[in-house]
Design an enzyme around this catalytic site. Structure first.
Site, short mmCIF file in Angstrom:
data_model
loop_
_atom_site.label_atom_id
_atom_site.label_comp_id
_atom_site.label_asym_id
_atom_site.label_seq_id
_atom_site.Cartn_x
_atom_site.Cartn_y
_atom_site.Cartn_z
CG ASP A 68 -2.07 -0.90 1.14
OD1 ASP A 68 -2.11 -1.73 0.22
OD2 ASP A 68 -2.97 -0.81 2.02
CG ASP A 69 0.08 3.86 2.21
OD1 ASP A 69 -1.10 3.77 1.82
OD2 ASP A 69 0.41 3.84 3.40
CE1 TYR A 159 -5.43 6.18 8.16
CE2 TYR A 159 -7.18 7.10 6.78
CZ TYR A 159 -5.92 7.19 7.36
OH TYR A 159 -5.15 8.31 7.12
CG HIS A 209 2.17 0.04 4.46
ND1 HIS A 209 1.93 -0.93 5.43
CD2 HIS A 209 1.00 0.71 4.29
CE1 HIS A 209 0.67 -0.82 5.83
NE2 HIS A 209 0.09 0.16 5.15
#
Length: 274
Positions: A68-69, A159, A209
């Site tokens: 992610d991200d 989240y 991540h």
């Protein structure tokens, strides 16, 4: 028994850009500069997506590593690790980072990885209106298509915050996870390796991540360790295979039904039972 997917049926929250001719040389130089930052060369044209692999995760031990991200400055190193191991993964990208690293996104596609939508700038979608949710998704879809010529077919909510309004506005399969090493909490390579190898099992979707250097540094041991345990590292779509992912459903893992074991017949002359 863990559930393969969860359909959202209630309204409650589940938390678990163009250039003119005069600007073209400047834009091309910016692209070259971005490629240098990304540690990869920008191809003159987009490379085609490789042919799908024929992997049956109902029979093969599969794990889906997801990141992610990103994309970020550490992502090229991660891609090097995955390429060396013959492993594939799914990257849930933030749209605002895609124009910063377009060559990395193209490389993801070229090397057989999957790209998912992780919104434009990582808001809690349950606090937004339907129009704002759609804007978060659509801006990221456009950014990925502009960079790599593909459109994400799945999304992951920041989240883990979703409700029925979010699911409806997103209009895609929602991919959560079943294993969370919480690599963002501590910069600890050894911890990331330990949890990744200990907790990952057949059919799991594992959350990492790629914006954290310690996560990327842990990946060679995680990837090789999982492969030594007999796992094939696949994309989310490969994990589910013929069990097509559907819009309006939330997926945390693929539940693999155990293969029935047939009892061998008793040797000739042996009693048939106890």
């Amino acid at each position: 028994m863990r559930k393969r997917n969860v359909a959202v049926v209630a309204a409650g929250v589940l938390l678990l850009a163009g250039c003119g001719g005069a600007e073209r040389p400047r834009a091309e130089q910016a692209g070259r500069n971005a490629a240098l930052r990304d540690g990869t060369s920008a191809p003159a044209s987009r490379s085609p997506r490789p042919a799908p692999r024929e992997i049956d995760c109902a029979r093969v031990k599969c794990v889906a590593l997801t990141f992610d991200d990103g994309p970020g400055p550490h992502t090229p190193e991660l891609l090097d690790t995955l390429r060396a191991a013959g492993a594939r993964a799914t990257f849930f990208v933030q749209g605002l980072h895609v124009p910063e690293h377009p060559a990395v996104v193209r490389r993801m596609v070229r090397e057989g990885h999957e790209i998912g939508n992780h919104t434009w700038n990582h808001p809690n979608l349950t606090t937004l209106s339907p129009g704002e949710i759609r804007s978060q998704i659509e801006r990221t879809q456009r950014a990925v298509k502009d960079a790599a010529g593909v459109v994400p077919a799945m999304m992951r909510p920041p989240y883990r915050a979703i409700d029925a309004q979010v699911i409806d506005a997103v209009g895609m399969p929602v991919i959560l996870w079943s294993v969370d090493p919480q690599d963002w909490r501590r910069d600890d390579v050894a911890r990331n390796v330990k949890i990744g190898l200990r907790d990952s099992g057949r059919g799991d979707i594992v959350l990492y991540h790629d914006v954290h250097a310690t996560t990327v540094r842990a990946m060679p041991k995680i990837v090789s360790g999982l492969q030594k345990q007999g796992f094939t590292l696949v994309t989310v779509s490969e994990l589910f295979g013929d069990e097509r992912l559907k819009a309006g459903e939330v997926y945390t893992e693929r539940e693999i039904e155990p293969t029935p074991v047939r009892a061998s017949p008793p040797p000739s002359g042996s009693p048939a039972g106890p």
